[in-house]
Design an enzyme around this catalytic site. Structure first.
Site, PDB file in Angstrom:
ATOM      1  N   ASN A   9       0.868  -1.180   0.000  1.00  0.00           N
ATOM      2  CA  ASN A   9       0.000   0.000   0.000  1.00  0.00           C
ATOM      3  C   ASN A   9       0.903   1.228   0.000  1.00  0.00           C
ATOM      4  OD1 ASN A   9      -1.778   2.061   0.459  1.00  0.00           O
ATOM      5  ND2 ASN A   9      -2.354   1.413   2.524  1.00  0.00           N
ATOM      6  N   LYS A  20       0.100   4.282  -0.185  1.00  0.00           N
ATOM      7  CA  LYS A  20      -0.498   5.470   0.448  1.00  0.00           C
ATOM      8  C   LYS A  20      -0.243   6.701  -0.442  1.00  0.00           C
ATOM      9  CE  LYS A  20       0.004   3.135   4.838  1.00  0.00           C
ATOM     10  NZ  LYS A  20       0.212   3.196   6.268  1.00  0.00           N
ATOM     11  N   HIS A  66      -9.256   1.430   4.896  1.00  0.00           N
ATOM     12  CA  HIS A  66      -7.983   1.568   5.619  1.00  0.00           C
ATOM     13  C   HIS A  66      -8.184   2.520   6.804  1.00  0.00           C
ATOM     14  CE1 HIS A  66      -3.857   2.587   6.566  1.00  0.00           C
ATOM     15  NE2 HIS A  66      -3.521   1.481   5.931  1.00  0.00           N
ATOM     16  N   GLU A  74      -6.509   4.860   7.887  1.00  0.00           N
ATOM     17  CA  GLU A  74      -6.257   6.277   7.580  1.00  0.00           C
ATOM     18  C   GLU A  74      -7.463   6.909   6.889  1.00  0.00           C
ATOM     19  OE1 GLU A  74      -2.584   5.503   5.557  1.00  0.00           O
ATOM     20  OE2 GLU A  74      -1.705   4.893   7.469  1.00  0.00           O
ATOM     21  N   GLU A  77      -5.178  -4.731  10.463  1.00  0.00           N
ATOM     22  CA  GLU A  77      -4.099  -3.774  10.708  1.00  0.00           C
ATOM     23  C   GLU A  77      -4.364  -3.024  12.008  1.00  0.00           C
ATOM     24  OE1 GLU A  77      -2.047  -2.653   6.712  1.00  0.00           O
ATOM     25  OE2 GLU A  77      -3.701  -1.297   7.062  1.00  0.00           O
ATOM     26  N   GLY A 117       2.975   2.137  10.730  1.00  0.00           N
ATOM     27  CA  GLY A 117       3.966   3.200  10.565  1.00  0.00           C
ATOM     28  C   GLY A 117       4.692   3.569  11.841  1.00  0.00           C
ATOM     29  N   SER A 158       3.755  -2.222  10.245  1.00  0.00           N
ATOM     30  CA  SER A 158       5.205  -2.321  10.421  1.00  0.00           C
ATOM     31  C   SER A 158       5.770  -3.682  10.009  1.00  0.00           C
ATOM     32  CB  SER A 158       5.597  -1.980  11.870  1.00  0.00           C
ATOM     33  OG  SER A 158       5.239  -0.637  12.166  1.00  0.00           O
TER      34      SER A 158
HETATM   35  P1  13P Z   1       3.354   0.312   7.517  1.00  0.00           P
HETATM   36  O1  13P Z   1       3.797  -1.000   6.876  1.00  0.00           O
HETATM   37  O2  13P Z   1       4.117   1.478   7.003  1.00  0.00           O
HETATM   38  O3  13P Z   1       3.303   0.197   9.005  1.00  0.00           O
HETATM   39  O4  13P Z   1       1.834   0.552   7.016  1.00  0.00           O
HETATM   40  C1  13P Z   1       0.927  -0.469   7.152  1.00  0.00           C
HETATM   41  C2  13P Z   1      -0.289  -0.113   6.399  1.00  0.00           C
HETATM   42  O5  13P Z   1      -1.035   0.760   6.814  1.00  0.00           O
HETATM   43  C3  13P Z   1      -0.559  -0.810   5.138  1.00  0.00           C
HETATM   44  O6  13P Z   1      -1.843  -0.554   4.679  1.00  0.00           O
END
Ligand code: 13P
Length: 252
Positions: A9, A11, A96, A98, A168, A174, A214
């Site tokens: 992803n 983002k 997601h 976010e 997640e 992150g 992560s």
């Molecule tokens: P990270 O791998 O950067 O922690 O992000 C995970 C994520 O949100 C994937 O959709």
């Protein structure tokens, strides 16, 4: 037997030229994954989808990070299923954390999108996961069950089997503070139980459930060793070809 799946992803990262450079660099690693029975894909931003789709190994899944469930019309700033289909995109990440946090996306809204995608032979990747506060309060399972029940509401067994779930935990995204493989498996196994309750054991056994938060080349194999975890949804570590190759190697 569920097929392993690695999905990057991206983002809000990469311009079209940067996305194209990744696509051109990723040809052989996609073959490596596919030869080992692993599905592999990336989810660029909307403006990078064509650059990636037209330059990457055709065996690579290219997914969008959102879609609108309406066919067309007065929805300024939105992207329809037909628009994605015309450029060959048939996977979409939904819900997601976010998007839930910054764009008010709800599980009920995701349910409408999941239904629209399935009606168009597309694959939804439905994300769920709890905040740190919910985790600390020991309410993860209730929280995630609710997200699954709302997201999958009204689906037939046949439809449910086509959805990919990504668990997640928000506190692991992150942050570098990944969930231990035991914690991830505990929740992912529970999600499979919830799906069993909704659609029966045979269907629940078919649904792929990813862990995200992560995930790195160094820890991906630990998650893959767990019985209910079928792959990974990866943010930061999916952005560079070297690291993406490391993730694939960790899944072999
Ligand atoms: P990270 O791998 O950067 O922690 O992000 C995970 C994520 O949100 C994937 O959709």
């Amino acid at each position: 037997m569920r097929k392993k799946l690695l999905l990057g992803n991206w983002k809000m990262n990469k311009t079209p030229s940067e996305a194209k450079a990744f696509a051109l660099a990723a040809g052989e690693m996609v073959d490596l994954a596919v030869e080992h029975g692993i599905d592999v894909g990336v989810a660029p931003t909307f403006v990078c989808l064509e650059a990636v789709k037209s330059n990457i190994n055709p065996k690579c899944i290219v997914a969008a990070q959102n879609v609108n469930e309406h066919e067309k019309g007065a929805y300024t700033g939105e992207i329809s299923i037909a628009m994605l289909k015309e450029i060959g995109i048939d996977w979409v990440i939904l819900g997601h954390s976010e998007r839930r946090e910054y764009n008010g996306e709800t599980s009920v809204a995701c349910n409408a999108k999941i239904k629209a995608l399935l009606a168009n032979d597309m694959t939804p990747v439905y994300c769920c996961g709890e905040s740190e506060k919910t985790f600390d309060e020991g309410k993860t399972k209730d929280f995630v069950r609710h997200q699954i029940e709302e997201g999958f509401a009204g689906l037939s067994q046949e439809e449910a089997a086509k959805v990919v779930v990504a668990y997640e935990p928000i506190w692991a995204i992150g942050t570098g503070k990944s969930a231990s493989k035991e914690i991830a498996e505990d929740t992912v196994g529970y999600i499979r139980l919830v799906l069993e309750g909704l659609f029966g054991g045979a269907i629940a056994e078919q649904i792929r459930i990813l862990y995200g938060g992560s995930v790195k080349p160094e820890n991906v194999s630990a998650y893959m060793s767990m019985p209910d975890i079928d792959g990974a949804l990866v943010g930061g570590a999916s952005l560079e070809p070297d690291s993406f190759l490391g993730l694939i190697k960790g899944m072999l």
